[in-house]
Design a protein around this motif. Structure first.
Motif, PDB file in Angstrom:
ATOM      1  N   UNK A 141       0.833  -1.211   0.000  1.00 36.88           N
ATOM      2  CA  UNK A 141       0.000   0.000   0.000  1.00 36.88           C
ATOM      3  C   UNK A 141       0.865   1.259   0.000  1.00 36.88           C
ATOM      4  N   UNK A 142       1.930   1.251   0.805  1.00 34.62           N
ATOM      5  CA  UNK A 142       2.825   2.415   0.833  1.00 34.62           C
ATOM      6  C   UNK A 142       3.552   2.582  -0.496  1.00 34.62           C
ATOM      7  N   UNK A 143       3.971   1.466  -1.090  1.00 35.66           N
ATOM      8  CA  UNK A 143       4.650   1.547  -2.395  1.00 35.66           C
ATOM      9  C   UNK A 143       3.709   2.124  -3.462  1.00 35.66           C
ATOM     10  N   UNK A 144       2.458   1.706  -3.427  1.00 34.97           N
ATOM     11  CA  UNK A 144       1.483   2.256  -4.389  1.00 34.97           C
ATOM     12  C   UNK A 144       1.247   3.733  -4.133  1.00 34.97           C
ATOM     13  N   UNK A 145       1.201   4.123  -2.856  1.00 33.30           N
ATOM     14  CA  UNK A 145       1.028   5.547  -2.528  1.00 33.30           C
ATOM     15  C   UNK A 145       2.203   6.362  -3.058  1.00 33.30           C
ATOM     16  N   UNK A 146       3.419   5.827  -2.905  1.00 34.16           N
ATOM     17  CA  UNK A 146       4.607   6.530  -3.405  1.00 34.16           C
ATOM     18  C   UNK A 146       4.526   6.690  -4.920  1.00 34.16           C
ATOM     19  N   UNK A 147       4.148   5.636  -5.605  1.00 34.05           N
ATOM     20  CA  UNK A 147       4.004   5.720  -7.059  1.00 34.05           C
ATOM     21  C   UNK A 147       2.927   6.742  -7.437  1.00 34.05           C
ATOM     22  N   UNK A 148       1.856   6.760  -6.681  1.00 36.29           N
ATOM     23  CA  UNK A 148       0.777   7.705  -6.958  1.00 36.29           C
ATOM     24  C   UNK A 148       1.254   9.150  -6.784  1.00 36.29           C
ATOM     25  N   UNK A 149       2.009   9.426  -5.725  1.00 32.61           N
ATOM     26  CA  UNK A 149       2.531  10.786  -5.504  1.00 32.61           C
ATOM     27  C   UNK A 149       3.487  11.166  -6.627  1.00 32.61           C
ATOM     28  N   UNK A 150       4.333  10.236  -7.020  1.00 34.55           N
ATOM     29  CA  UNK A 150       5.258  10.507  -8.134  1.00 34.55           C
ATOM     30  C   UNK A 150       4.483  10.823  -9.410  1.00 34.55           C
ATOM     31  N   UNK A 151       3.424  10.041  -9.662  1.00 32.36           N
ATOM     32  CA  UNK A 151       2.632  10.278 -10.868  1.00 32.36           C
ATOM     33  C   UNK A 151       1.915  11.625 -10.791  1.00 32.36           C
ATOM     34  N   UNK A 152       1.473  12.012  -9.610  1.00 29.35           N
ATOM     35  CA  UNK A 152       0.830  13.321  -9.450  1.00 29.35           C
ATOM     36  C   UNK A 152       1.803  14.452  -9.765  1.00 29.35           C
TER      37      UNK A 152
END
Length: 168
Positions: A141-152
């Motif tokens: 979940x944290x890894x997906x959140x990090x990817x999401x922030x990077x994509x944002x």
């Protein structure tokens, strides 16, 4: 008729029969043919069994070869990275992508004034997620959140410098 009389009568009739009975024709020719026919299929069966066992061995060897080749082709060529190595790889990939976009759009005017503040806030969010990942580096979940922030961040840079209404 009682049992004793029956047995006695049967014994008398058996003794009256002749001891030797001659066949009406020569039976040896038929016996010889039957034995020859019985031996021929056995030899043929042995030959067929040998051929079929070779075929089965060849099929089994081919199947084993296919299984072994499939196993090795499905193995990953490189080891999968996990934990802090994965976080570092994601971060470096994102930084390279973000820097490339900033260089690409450096000559274009931004549509808003506060986009760099938003970018900084997203950087702070990414840093907070990375700090949490130091304690639980395999948390999906944290890894997906990090990817999401990077994509944002990537989306923010692209929207500010190249809005969809400007594109054909």
């Amino acid at each position: 008729m009682n049992k004793r009389d029956f047995d006695k009568d049967l014994r008398v009739q058996i003794d009256a029969l002749s001891n030797e009975k001659q066949p009406e024709r020569d039976l040896w020719a038929g016996i010889e043919i039957a034995l020859a026919e019985e031996a021929a299929p056995n030899e043929q069966n042995k030959k067929n069994n040998t051929e079929s066992s070779f075929k089965m061995i060849a099929i089994a060897a081919s199947f084993a070869l296919v299984c072994v080749l499939s196993w090795f082709s499905l193995q990953p060529a490189t080891e999968q990275i996990t934990g802090q190595d994965l976080v570092a790889a994601l971060s470096s990939q994102h930084k390279a992508q973000k820097d490339a976009l900033l260089v690409k759009f450096q000559d274009q005017p931004a549509l808003t004034e506060n986009w760099q503040k938003q970018l900084t806030e997203l950087d702070e969010a990414a840093d907070a997620i990375k700090a949490a990942l130091k304690h639980d580096s395999n948390n999906i979940a944290l890894l997906k959140m990090l990817q999401n922030v990077h994509q944002q961040q990537i989306d923010l840079i692209e929207r500010v410098h190249s809005p969809k209404w400007r594109q054909i």
